[in-house]
Design a protein around this motif. Structure first.
Motif, PDB file in Angstrom:
ATOM      1  N   ALA A 276       0.840  -1.202   0.000  1.00 62.33           N
ATOM      2  CA  ALA A 276       0.000   0.000   0.000  1.00 62.33           C
ATOM      3  C   ALA A 276       0.877   1.255   0.000  1.00 62.33           C
ATOM      4  CB  ALA A 276      -0.923  -0.017   1.222  1.00 62.33           C
ATOM      5  N   LEU A 279       2.520   1.750  -3.504  1.00 65.50           N
ATOM      6  CA  LEU A 279       1.566   2.227  -4.509  1.00 65.50           C
ATOM      7  C   LEU A 279       1.199   3.684  -4.264  1.00 65.50           C
ATOM      8  CD1 LEU A 279      -1.021  -0.620  -5.169  1.00 65.50           C
ATOM      9  CD2 LEU A 279       0.998  -0.001  -6.503  1.00 65.50           C
ATOM     10  N   ALA A 280       0.971   4.011  -2.995  1.00 66.82           N
ATOM     11  CA  ALA A 280       0.519   5.361  -2.676  1.00 66.82           C
ATOM     12  C   ALA A 280       1.587   6.402  -3.045  1.00 66.82           C
ATOM     13  CB  ALA A 280       0.158   5.453  -1.198  1.00 66.82           C
ATOM     14  N   HIS A 281       2.853   6.030  -2.771  1.00 69.31           N
ATOM     15  CA  HIS A 281       3.923   7.011  -3.018  1.00 69.31           C
ATOM     16  C   HIS A 281       4.561   6.825  -4.394  1.00 69.31           C
ATOM     17  CE1 HIS A 281       3.982   8.620   1.115  1.00 69.31           C
ATOM     18  NE2 HIS A 281       3.581   7.391   1.436  1.00 69.31           N
ATOM     19  N   HIS A 282       4.184   5.764  -5.059  1.00 67.44           N
ATOM     20  CA  HIS A 282       4.871   5.358  -6.279  1.00 67.44           C
ATOM     21  C   HIS A 282       6.375   5.525  -6.159  1.00 67.44           C
ATOM     22  CE1 HIS A 282       5.977   4.904 -10.552  1.00 67.44           C
ATOM     23  NE2 HIS A 282       5.106   3.943 -10.396  1.00 67.44           N
TER      24      HIS A 282
END
Lengths: 551, 551
Positions: A276, A279-282
């Motif tokens: 998570a 993905l959130a911060h790439h």
């Protein structure tokens, strides 16, 4: 004890006293001027002999020990030598420098092997000795495929239930029955305090998953995690004395989409948290990009890495897939980095795997991770038996341990359904002792079969109390026996409730043996030569083979 | 019902009604003009779908069935064709003659395979269909390595304890949870009557060990046994409808001394009885010398031989020894004789065997016994866990079944200690369903993994009731869940008690999947190409991933 500790009245009394039919015994040896007392559980037999077994239970089963949970256990290892070598002061660094540490001598005596074997395996990275300098209460033990297979019991409170007292008692209870290490997986309130009580009272190494506490600190939102807050949590736990830490540094950003088509996605809590975050911060995982600094921290305390399998399969359908093996390759890369920092490493493994795909996990782990000790959760050999996953996983655990896995993380009957209570913890531990021992037998561990032979001999000779005492769980064996034949004379009866006195095959074969030995008949030729004229004699004696010894 | 039957009030009521979350369903097919109703357990899912599983429980789980234990079950197979062929009327003879019997069609539908596969495997002697003409109440089933692995549950009273009513209920109870056959091992009083009640009410094949009853008839003294009294007992049991019989005809006089140096001698009751007889009379076993006549008797009823391993090892120390394998060679010789009489044969196997010696048992059995179906007791992978021998043996059972064993005889937690009660029978059956299913998965049985996938999908989607219903034991799964989270809303909660709402990896990975699918990200390239610009979007959505759906 930490200044944050909670009131003593929150820790209930713990279970003490020897296991039925045995006493705590210490083998005394000397190592570099230090007198070492190696604990064993000594089982007294009705023959006058005794049988010693490996003992993980610490002072709690010593009837002469004074247990004070508030004071914690004696700091056994504080006075032991910590040799000066260039670089970190870790068992790995010492082993590589050719030094046999006091811990290694202690372990050699426990395992019945040479101190040099212990040193060589640690130096090669094929075994680890999880022993944080700040957890001097622990009795040294080793995890590696040349040694007895070890088992871990998970404890820890959750947001839903459980108190500190219960968790300390679970630790004592789990080690009483044979847990070689415990992991504190607390995720609820009082994480620091719970861990402090466990560490100060634990005779075995304690593992954690620091990301759980780090997540609590940011209010449970994984996107708010940062390297800095994680690092502070790791340091806090190193200072407290945690012996090994699960770090999911192999969950890379590019692996996350590989899980999207899975039946059960990501089932590791740590793995899903990092997925998570990525993905959130790439951005690539901060555990991966800061791994060198993490190694430097762990090296200072000699904390062992347990490189977590955040992408392990959570179902039969997902076993041995691309996501799982992509992560395993990365764990191999991280293994090399950790060892270059002098940090000990083990590798975590699955999960849910059907029997025919189990051995490949060990083969690839050994190939890609420099034979670092493998530490697996089960694996469960089928998904269809919630309520019995201690059994589904013991099947997989036995097979994976036979193939070379060094430590097995237990699974309790409550897996997938709820939190284990005291009975579940015991069931999980005993079940995993079975799996570990079955693997020791299959691997030809030098001490393993002696216990089977001693118990089977007691069984054949109707020494019921010895049979109970030699078993993994004497209390249950005795209770089950007493359900059908509770009377005290039945403990010495030459039959049991299954067949009754007239049908006892053990008695008949004792008669066969007696007859054969009397006449020197132990092979076909002997029989052909000498038996013809003796048959009448046997028939005479044989008329009495069913005489019940208890009316 | 036999005129010897005991009063009906001695048979307690039996367990009826469907298993939680499922109903009895019948698939209707036609075979040679006969309408067949193939039972399945139909599990209803909250998605509106259903999932059918193999069902051994007979009419007892059919809520529309009227159960009358005194009248017995309907005589299902009495009206089915028994084709005329030269020689005996057995499934083996019919299969060899190229005839697909009604039983074979029924089985093909149950197993999800072609009728021709069933016929070919029976004809080759690689599978058996135990179906005495005098037990028309039984629902046909097959034992062979190309089919689902089967399990047997032992019941039966002993001299020490148990009543007829209890034994009938144990049969119903064992088949409810999945026993494919049951063996009545009664050794106490009322052997004939107990068996009669069991046979008339059993929907599965019933096996026995006739030597037990023969021994009772001669007052329990094995030296007084004779071929004549044994033969009469066999005929009596054939007439009653016993479907398969354990015969220890491989315990030859010259093998007995081979057991004298063993740690646990002879542990098979039948084996020890025959050994005592052989020694006393210094004569070859009457089972071996009269084997042709025995075959003729069994052929008349189509009773299947289960050639007993009277010299099986009773301890790890005795595994794979000379005595065991000498007997196995003789069982191979007898297999050929039995088949020449048109009699179906399976071979019994050990016992106690360490993991690394298990596969050799299957290899030699197949080589020496013409690949007759192997039927093993466990084997126990270690001796040191009395009280947990369902688990020690499930480990061995899974491995030996993966290697080709066709049927597994269950072991209960009371093994070596006492007689199993109702709970033990259930635990033994469920444990062996696990072992059998794990082996089916490993062997790639076409229907096996569907159930794992269905359950894991339900688990991932938080369909708790579906997860319970798809499990081997829905009652236990539900009870365990309810211990920690009993409230009804928790049955639909998108988290469980292990992690609580904030830590649920399943929820996080559902979010990952949703995100990936939305953006078509299911591989590394897709990620590289399309993900960079989407991360802010995910972060926004990701802020909500922990919202608990139950407060």
């Amino acid at each position: 004890m930490s200044s944050n500790r909670v009131a003593a009245d929150r820790v209930d009394s713990v279970t003490t006293g020897p296991i039925q039919g045995s006493v705590k015994h210490y083998r005394e040896i000397e190592a570099d001027g230090t007198a070492l007392r190696i604990p064993v559980r000594r089982i007294g037999l009705s023959t006058g002999d005794h049988f010693d077994v490996y003992d993980t239970s610490g002072p709690y089963t010593d009837h002469t020990a004074v247990i004070d949970v508030e004071a914690g256990l004696p700091k056994l290892r504080d006075s032991w030598a910590k040799p000066d070598v260039p670089g970190p002061r870790t068992q790995l660094a010492w082993a590589r420098a050719g030094i046999v540490t006091t811990e290694m001598r202690y372990i050699a005596e426990r395992e019945g092997v040479s101190p040099e074997l212990v040193r060589a395996e640690v130096a090669a990275g094929r075994a680890v000795v999880p022993a944080n300098h700040r957890h001097p209460e622990s009795e040294p033990m080793i995890i590696g495929k040349k040694f007895a297979v070890k088992i871990n019991a998970n404890i820890g409170n959750s947001a839903v239930t459980s108190s500190i007292g219960e968790e300390v008692e679970k630790m004592v209870w789990a080690t009483r029955w044979g847990a070689d290490t415990i992991m504190d997986l607390s995720t609820g309130r009082n994480i620091h305090e719970t861990r402090e009580w466990i560490l100060r009272n634990s005779p075995v190494p304690v593992g954690t998953v620091p990301i759980y506490q780090a997540l609590e600190k940011v209010g449970g939102d994984p996107t708010k995690l940062s390297w800095e807050s994680y690092r502070d949590t790791v340091i806090e736990q190193c200072e407290q004395g945690v012996d090994y830490m699960t770090v999911h540094a192999g969950v890379l950003l590019r692996y996350v989409p590989l899980t999207a088509k899975r039946v059960t996605g990501i089932v590791s809590r740590g793995g899903s948290i990092m997925a998570a975050w990525c993905l959130a911060h790439h951005t690539e995982s901060f555990l991966y990009t800061n791994f060198d600094e993490l190694c430097e921290i762990l090296a200072r305390y000699d904390v062992t890495f347990s490189l977590g399998d955040g992408l392990r399969p959570g179902s039969i359908a997902d076993a041995n897939d691309e996501a799982q093996f992509a992560e395993l390759r990365t764990l191999g890369e991280l293994t090399g980095i950790a060892k270059s920092h002098g940090v000990q490493v083990m590798i975590e493994g699955p999960g849910h795997v059907p029997m025919h795909k189990i051995v490949e996990n060990v083969r690839l782990e050994e190939e890609w991770c420099e034979e670092a000790p493998f530490y697996t959760l089960g694996p469960l050999a089928t998904d269809i038996a919630p309520g019995y996953d201690h059994i589904t996983s013991a099947i997989g655990a036995s097979i994976i341990a036979q193939a070379g896995t060094a430590m097995l993380c237990y699974v309790t009957p409550k897996e997938h359904l709820g939190l284990p209570d005291r009975d579940d913890v015991k069931t999980g531990v005993i079940t995993y002792k079975i799996a570990a021992h079955a693997a020791d037998l299959a691997k030809g561990h030098p001490l393993a079969q002696d216990r089977d032979d001693a118990l089977s001999k007691a069984r054949f000779e109707f020494r019921w109390r010895d049979q109970f005492a030699l078993s993994l769980d004497p209390d249950t064996a005795r209770d089950f026996h007493d359900e059908t034949l509770p009377a005290e004379p039945a403990k010495t009866a030459h039959f049991c409730s299954m067949c009754g006195p007239k049908f006892c095959s053990m008695r008949i074969s004792a008669d066969v043996r007696e007859y054969a030995e009397k006449h020197g008949l132990t092979g076909e030729q002997a029989l052909d030569a000498g038996m013809s004229e003796k048959s009448a004699e046997f028939a005479e004696a044989g008329g009495k083979v069913y005489l019940p010894v208890v009316s």
